[in-house]
Scaffold this active site. Sequence first.
Site, PDB file in Angstrom:
ATOM      1  N   GLY A   1       0.846  -1.209   0.001  1.00  0.00           N
ATOM      2  CA  GLY A   1       0.115   0.043  -0.073  1.00  0.00           C
ATOM      3  C   GLY A   1       0.724   1.236  -0.194  1.00  0.00           C
ATOM      4  CG  LEU A   2       1.912   3.550   3.095  1.00  0.00           C
ATOM      5  CD1 LEU A   2       3.191   3.450   3.746  1.00  0.00           C
ATOM      6  CD2 LEU A   2       1.135   4.621   3.669  1.00  0.00           C
ATOM      7  CB  CYS A   3       1.360   3.313  -3.817  1.00  0.00           C
ATOM      8  SG  CYS A   3       0.419   2.032  -3.923  1.00  0.00           S
ATOM      9  N   GLY A   4      -1.348   6.165  -2.521  1.00  0.00           N
ATOM     10  CA  GLY A   4      -2.130   6.810  -2.839  1.00  0.00           C
ATOM     11  C   GLY A   4      -3.551   5.983  -3.548  1.00  0.00           C
TER      12      GLY A   4
END
Lengths: 133, 289
Positions: B86-89
């Site tokens: 995750g952590l990609c918008g």
Amino acid sequence: MIDLEIVSPVSFVYQGKVKSVSAPGTNGGFQVLYNHAPFVSSLTIGKVKIVDENGNEKLYSISSGILEVSNNKASIIAESIEVTDEIDIERAKKSLERAIERMKSDDKGIDKDRARLSYERAKNRIKFSGKEK
Amino acid sequence: MSQLKEIKNRIVAVKNTQKITRAMKMVATAKLRRAQDKIVSARPYANKIDELLKQLSSAADTGSDPLMEQRPVKINLVVVVTGDRGLCGSFNTNVIKFATQKINEFGEDTKIIAVGKKSVDYFKKSGHHVIDNYPNVFSNLRIEIAKNAVAQIKKGFLDGSFDSVYLIYSEFISMIKQIPRIEKFLPIVDEPDAEKKSSKQTGDYIFEPDAASILSDLVPRQMLVKFWKALLESNAAEQAARMTAMDNATRNASDLIKYLDLQYNRARQEAITKEILEIVGGAEALKEG
């Protein structure tokens, strides 16, 4: 001189002028020289030998692929190909062992044909790894 | 004083977070560069195969290959490619939303192969018919993964488990733009006639063993390249999305730190003023007494 290109899915292996190319066709090995007729052949496991314009030989170990020649332009589309002196012998030996194990086992889930192919690939790589020329 | 300490703690926390997001952005930048290199090095192979296929289709009867067989479509297979992390918008959400919509259009019988951990996780819960999972492929992206998947898809298509196959993945358009796209994978569509004619001057090939078997050798290779390219595109798109997301996060953290600094200084000023007032007040009281 023939313009030769060797490509594999992960890299551009070779590009340049060569005097000749020998390759392992599925119907037997062959050599391509200047002014060869338009020709397409599928390749099997074996070695590809090229002689560049200075007369230097270069050996590659190929698993499978296709060679195409027309108008003195040749291209080899290889599934996997490597210069023989860059072969990782340890890895090849390991995959040879693995393949033998898989061929011996009685597990129905194992694809025997694939195991046999990978056995031949590994053997091929080991065979060529020692030779510089 | 307690308020001062609280603000200070928050500033430290935000600064730490900012350090992380900044590092993640740099990692994503490096990975993006590597991903783009991979795309570039896969290109000549793909082009050569397309070229050769085009020339061959003028010489051989392309309808003969079982992978090109057009059957009435009853069951579709959809391969959904997302990232592993995750952590990609909204990168993963976008693909999954797009895929769900397409799957609903195809009907309930649609089968799914999930590639990437986020896709695997989502379809595990969604109640769709998932036939295989490929989680955690992007940390060490090797062509063998594509080979296995393609072999599996080919087998399923040939034994009739599904009649057509689509790939859904994110296309890397630019640093700030990645869009989900759908691409037909099987059966392979024949090139239109116009293109065949353009390459007829090369029709005099000698084939070994023969044109049809070379064609059936080439077609799986083209499939592999297509699949591999989808993985590479998705990988690059993910890194680009993460880069942008982490860049924004770093900037937001800077803004927050600025604001908190202001708050801290104000609180400190207040505390000092209060103290001075107390001292002055105390001194006044002493004078009077």
